[in-house]
Structures are given as structure tokens and as C-alpha cells.
Design an enzyme around this catalytic site. Structure first.
Site, PDB file in Angstrom:
ATOM      1  N   LYS A 231       1.482  10.830  -4.940  1.00  0.00           N
ATOM      2  CA  LYS A 231       1.654  11.920  -3.987  1.00  0.00           C
ATOM      3  C   LYS A 231       3.095  12.090  -3.509  1.00  0.00           C
ATOM      4  O   LYS A 231       3.435  13.119  -2.923  1.00  0.00           O
ATOM      5  CB  LYS A 231       0.790  11.664  -2.751  1.00  0.00           C
ATOM      6  CG  LYS A 231      -0.710  11.555  -2.960  1.00  0.00           C
ATOM      7  CD  LYS A 231      -1.382  11.354  -1.614  1.00  0.00           C
ATOM      8  CE  LYS A 231      -2.892  11.290  -1.707  1.00  0.00           C
ATOM      9  NZ  LYS A 231      -3.366   9.989  -2.165  1.00  0.00           N
TER      10      LYS A 231
ATOM     11  N   HIS B 279       0.861  -1.194   0.000  1.00  0.00           N
ATOM     12  CA  HIS B 279       0.000   0.000   0.000  1.00  0.00           C
ATOM     13  C   HIS B 279       0.890   1.233   0.000  1.00  0.00           C
ATOM     14  O   HIS B 279       1.508   1.568   1.017  1.00  0.00           O
ATOM     15  CB  HIS B 279      -0.896  -0.044   1.246  1.00  0.00           C
ATOM     16  CG  HIS B 279      -1.880   1.077   1.360  1.00  0.00           C
ATOM     17  ND1 HIS B 279      -3.229   0.868   1.532  1.00  0.00           N
ATOM     18  CD2 HIS B 279      -1.721   2.425   1.351  1.00  0.00           C
ATOM     19  CE1 HIS B 279      -3.857   2.021   1.637  1.00  0.00           C
ATOM     20  NE2 HIS B 279      -2.957   2.989   1.527  1.00  0.00           N
TER      21      HIS B 279
ATOM     22  N   HIS C 150      -9.446   1.859   0.979  1.00  0.00           N
ATOM     23  CA  HIS C 150      -9.162   2.555   2.226  1.00  0.00           C
ATOM     24  C   HIS C 150     -10.443   2.467   3.064  1.00  0.00           C
ATOM     25  O   HIS C 150     -11.489   2.982   2.648  1.00  0.00           O
ATOM     26  CB  HIS C 150      -8.842   4.032   1.978  1.00  0.00           C
ATOM     27  CG  HIS C 150      -7.476   4.301   1.426  1.00  0.00           C
ATOM     28  ND1 HIS C 150      -7.024   3.751   0.248  1.00  0.00           N
ATOM     29  CD2 HIS C 150      -6.470   5.089   1.895  1.00  0.00           C
ATOM     30  CE1 HIS C 150      -5.800   4.188   0.018  1.00  0.00           C
ATOM     31  NE2 HIS C 150      -5.431   4.998   0.999  1.00  0.00           N
TER      32      HIS C 150
ATOM     33  N   ASP D  73       2.764   3.058   2.925  1.00  0.00           N
ATOM     34  CA  ASP D  73       1.759   4.106   2.735  1.00  0.00           C
ATOM     35  C   ASP D  73       2.420   5.350   2.156  1.00  0.00           C
ATOM     36  O   ASP D  73       3.165   5.264   1.183  1.00  0.00           O
ATOM     37  CB  ASP D  73       1.032   4.390   4.045  1.00  0.00           C
ATOM     38  CG  ASP D  73      -0.359   4.998   3.830  1.00  0.00           C
ATOM     39  OD1 ASP D  73      -0.794   5.071   2.670  1.00  0.00           O
ATOM     40  OD2 ASP D  73      -1.000   5.389   4.809  1.00  0.00           O
ATOM     41  N   ASN D  74       2.197   6.501   2.734  1.00  0.00           N
ATOM     42  CA  ASN D  74       2.669   7.762   2.156  1.00  0.00           C
ATOM     43  C   ASN D  74       4.139   7.993   2.470  1.00  0.00           C
ATOM     44  O   ASN D  74       4.634   7.608   3.520  1.00  0.00           O
ATOM     45  CB  ASN D  74       1.839   8.923   2.692  1.00  0.00           C
ATOM     46  CG  ASN D  74       0.378   8.790   2.315  1.00  0.00           C
ATOM     47  OD1 ASN D  74      -0.372   8.079   2.963  1.00  0.00           O
ATOM     48  ND2 ASN D  74      -0.020   9.471   1.261  1.00  0.00           N
TER      49      ASN D  74
ATOM     50  N   GLU E 204     -10.473   4.706   8.017  1.00  0.00           N
ATOM     51  CA  GLU E 204      -9.199   5.327   8.401  1.00  0.00           C
ATOM     52  C   GLU E 204      -9.504   6.460   9.380  1.00  0.00           C
ATOM     53  O   GLU E 204      -9.354   7.640   9.083  1.00  0.00           O
ATOM     54  CB  GLU E 204      -8.461   5.850   7.163  1.00  0.00           C
ATOM     55  CG  GLU E 204      -7.056   6.330   7.452  1.00  0.00           C
ATOM     56  CD  GLU E 204      -6.352   6.873   6.230  1.00  0.00           C
ATOM     57  OE1 GLU E 204      -5.224   7.392   6.385  1.00  0.00           O
ATOM     58  OE2 GLU E 204      -6.906   6.788   5.116  1.00  0.00           O
TER      59      GLU E 204
ATOM     60  N   HIS F 235       1.540   5.362  -2.202  1.00  0.00           N
ATOM     61  CA  HIS F 235       0.919   6.440  -2.984  1.00  0.00           C
ATOM     62  C   HIS F 235       2.012   7.116  -3.806  1.00  0.00           C
ATOM     63  O   HIS F 235       2.493   8.195  -3.455  1.00  0.00           O
ATOM     64  CB  HIS F 235       0.236   7.450  -2.062  1.00  0.00           C
ATOM     65  CG  HIS F 235      -0.950   6.905  -1.334  1.00  0.00           C
ATOM     66  ND1 HIS F 235      -2.238   7.026  -1.808  1.00  0.00           N
ATOM     67  CD2 HIS F 235      -1.037   6.223  -0.166  1.00  0.00           C
ATOM     68  CE1 HIS F 235      -3.075   6.440  -0.959  1.00  0.00           C
ATOM     69  NE2 HIS F 235      -2.370   5.949   0.047  1.00  0.00           N
TER      70      HIS F 235
END
Length: 435
Positions: A84, A79, A232, A332-333, A235, A81
Site C-alpha cells: 500500500k 508490521h 490483525h 505499519d502504514n 483493530e 504494508h
């Protein structure tokens, strides 16, 4: 165990005295005291040929003696991104919490171009590849039903360019309210399906946009177009959030035969125990996979300016695992308004998750959460199990680490892809060339 340096040459055909995790070994594997016995791994033509207890069967060809250094198969970052990533340096102050990060990203995405996304996403893929990631799944923001996001075709192009080095999958991250009309849901799913292999239908399911009928449309569209689903879900730390329970119920009712993955699911940690465990029972029955994102959830949940957070935001990973639910930990991010840190090395997220969740025996019992490609694969089409005969020789060796303190001291690593080192191995060496 003293630090181990590996030889720069020759390319190994055997890895002697490797410390493999217990989850990757047969149930009848011999033990040395409290831990599994060391293993000898024979490689051949870029694949695993044989794994046996150390010293039982002679290894052929050039051999690296790992002297008990921990070894994992190639990593899965389930997972991320990429669209971004690395946007934080061009932003001003970001308000705390998930919704503040979304607002900041909505401002920045107005300036995205194909070239901008490609440059940032390519950097992320390079970092992941260097870290030993063999499969990476990236969500892609998709906010307008009639317009394909600028990042979507870029990610498809990158998936093709990286083929053979890293498997890149992409997920359409679409707010739940866009699925409110069934025709729109079907059209969105058709667009995702037409974009080629490796595409999953996604959605952002949150109490702020909760619509059970829209969720049904999303899953019906996935079934109609034969798409895997990656969501998602919940969250937030709102105990009234009900997305995960509804996903599990609908997946079973609709008879979905594709893989359904639910990321975050933080609200489980805020719900009454009986309610949360009942939801996990439904998740297990529906065959869902859960993905926890420790770093981002630690940073975004219970975030208020000037106040120390009280809640951790980690979903119920132990309780899920106890029910046989596949649980993965992921990055994630990375360096965006949702998370200022990160490097597309999922071991960073793993280390945070071990501390947040108080996960004992991290190497032997929990490191599979970084390696389970089967947990993302469609049921019945899973790739070969790690270290099984014929599986790719995609291996990470941690010369300065040990299994007890794992994942401490795992940054220095040797990455083998199909048996070949990604980078030269520095001298000096304490490894032999014969077993």
C-alpha cells in the site's frame, strides 16, 4: 553530552565507551550511578567478538570512541504494508477511520500492477535499509480466495533480491470471512506455504467479520501446513471485540508450535479492566507476540470528521510486558490512506508510542521493542541475542542523542552492517583511533 561526529575512516574494529541499553546487558553488568556503565564492543570479521565494561579489556584495531553515544542493534520493523505504501498522493479525500481508509484502498488497488507495486515497495525497502532495519515484515492484502494478489509474487522477488541486506517476510492479509469454509482455508494456506520461505498465514479479525469457526479454520490450516501466523486482531475500540481472547484460547487448544503474532489489539484499551487483563493472561499462557502500531492507531481510532479524538487506541503494552508477553512497536502504514506520514523508520513509531503509552526509561527498558527478532522467530529457532558473541555486527550509533531523551535526536545515525558503514561518515571527528 555534546554532539559527537565519527571518523570517515578507518572502519572500526572496536567501539569504545558505547552506551548500550540495559535490556541488552547481563544482569550483573556494573552501573555508574543510576545507569549501566559504558561498554567496549570488539568487532571481528563482521561480528561481535566481545562486549565488556569500558576500559576493562584493551580494544584491538581501529577504534571509534563513542563517548557515551547510545547504540542499538539492527532494527526490526515487525508490521508494515509495502503493497500500500506511497499511494496517498494519487487519492482524493479519504473518509476518517479504519473503514474509510479500507474503502479508499479498495478503489486504488484496482490500478495496481506488478511494476507499480515493485516501485513503491522498493522505495520502502531502501528507506528501511537506510534507517538501520535488518528485518521487515510486510502484510499483503489478499481479498479473493481464487486469485493471488498482484503484490504477493513481487514481495517474494524483492525478498530474494534483498537477501543478505534485509530479511523481508510477507504475510497474507486475508479477511476472516474467507476462512469460513475449511476447504477454502486449507487451500489458501497451501498457496501461502507453496510460495516459499518467509511466508506467514495472516488474517483480518474484526467485529465486522467475526466468525469463531473461521478463526479455528485459519489456525487449523496454519498447523496443517506448518505456517507461522500473523493477524490483525481487534483493530477497533469496540469493548465487545473478542478476537484476541479466542486466538489465545485456540492456539493453546490446538497445540500450535509455530509463532503466532497479533497486531493492533486496540480493543483491550476499551474493555473493562478485569476482562482485558484476563485476556492478557491467556495471551501469555499461549505464548503469543503482540505488535502495537502507535502512529496508525492514533490516526484511525476514534476518528470522526470535525471532532477531536478522545481515545488513543494504544493496546495495553505495559500490562502485556508485565506478564512476559513479547511486545514490539512497528511502523505499519506509510503514506497511504491509513497513515499520511511515516518513513519506514520504526524509531518514528517508537517515539509516538513512548508519548502515547507514557513509557519511562525508553532507551533502557523499551527500545528492545524495536530489536527483538526472537519475538518473530519460531520457538526454539531464535537468532543470536543482540551483542552476544558471534552475533552480526549490525549496529546503530546515534551521535547526537543521549539515553535520557531517547528517541529525540536519533535521526542522525551511523548504521553499521556486518561492521561496515552503510554511508560515509562526515568529518570533523572528535573520536580517537585508540581506546
Amino acid at each position: 553530552m555534546s554532539a559527537l561526529a565519527l571518523p570517515s575512516s578507518p572502519i572500526p574494529e572496536g567501539l569504545a565507551r558505547a552506551r548500550l541499553p540495559a535490556w541488552a546487558l547481563p544482569a550483573d553488568w556494573p552501573r555508574e550511578g543510576l545507569v549501566p556503565a559504558l561498554a567496549d564492543v570488539q568487532l571481528a570479521q563482521g561480528r561481535v567478538h566481545r562486549v565488556s565494561p569500558a576500559g576493562l579489556t584493551p580494544l584491538a584495531g581501529p577504534v571509534w570512541d563513542l563517548a557515551g553515544a547510545p547504540v542499538l542493534p539492527g532494527l526490526v520493523d515487525a508490521h508494515t504494508h509495502l503493497d500500500k505504501a506511497f499511494t496517498l498522493p494519487r487519492m482524493g479525500e479519504v473518509q476518517p477511520g479504519l473503514l474509510g481508509a479500507i474503502d479508499a484502498m479498495m478503489q486504488d488497488r484496482r490500478h495496481w500492477t506488478s511494476e507499480d507495486v515493485r516501485e513503491r515497495a522498493s522505495q520502502g525497502l531502501r528507506w528501511a535499509h537506510e534507517a538501520g532495519v535488518v528485518q521487515l515484515r510486510s502484510h499483503c492484502d489478499w481479498w479473493e480466495p481464487q486469485t493471488t494478489p498482484v503484490a504477493w509474487p513481487v514481495l517474494r522477488e524483492l525478498a530474494q533480491e534483498w537477501q543478505g541486506r534485509l530479511q523481508l517476510e510477507r504475510v497474507s492479509l486475508i479477511p476472516l470471512h474467507l476462512y469460513a469454509q475449511r476447504d477454502t482455508a486449507m487451500a489458501l494456506a497451501a498457496q501461502v506455504a507453496a510460495s516459499g520461505p518467509g511466508a506467514c498465514l495472516g488474517g483480518f479479525v474484526h467485529s465486522s467479520n467475526w466468525d469463531p469457526q473461521a478463526l479455528r479454520h485459519l489456525l487449523e490450516a496454519a498447523r496443517h501446513h506448518d505456517l507461522d501466523v500473523d493477524l490483525h486482531v481487534d483493530e477497533e475500540l469496540n469493548p465487545r471485540a473478542q478476537g484476541l481472547w479466542h486466538v489465545a484460547r485456540l492456539v493453546k487448544a490446538l497445540g500450535l508450535r509455530t509463532r503466532v503474532v497479533c497486531g493492533h489489539t486496540c480493543a483491550l484499551a476499551a474493555q473493562p479492566e478485569a476482562e482485558a487483563l484476563a485476556t492478557l493472561d491467556a495471551v501469555a499462557e499461549a505464548g503469543l507476540t503482540l505488535v502495537s502500531l502507535p502512529i496508525t492507531n492514533l490516526l484511525l481510532q476514534d476518528a470522526v470528521t470535525g471532532r477531536t479524538p478522545r481515545a488513543r487506541g494504544l493496546t495495553l503494552v505495559k500490562e502485556a510486558r508485565g506478564r512476559g508477553i513479547p511486545v514490539l512497536l512497528a511502523s505499519d502504514n506509510v503514506q497511504d490512506p491509513f497513515c499520511p506520514s511515516g518513513s519506514f523508520d520504526p524509531l518514528e513509531a517508537f517515539g509516538v508510542g513512548v508519548a502515547m503509552g507514557q513509557l519511562g526509561q525508553a532507551f533502557d527498558q523499551w527500545s528492545d521493542s524495536l530489536c527483538r527478532r526472537d519475538a518473530l522467530a519460531r520457538p526454539g529457532s531464535a537468532p543470536p541475542a543482540p551483542f552476544s558473541t558471534g552475533s552480526p555486527a549490525d549496529v546503530l550509533i546515534f551521535p547526537q542523542a543521549n539515553a535520557w531523551g531517547f528517541p529525540s535526536r536519533t535521526q542522525p545515525r551511523v548504521v553499521l552492517r556486518q561492521g561496515q558503514p552503510l554511508a560515509p561518515i562526515p568529518q570533523p571527528s572528535f573520536a580517537s583511533e585508540s581506546a
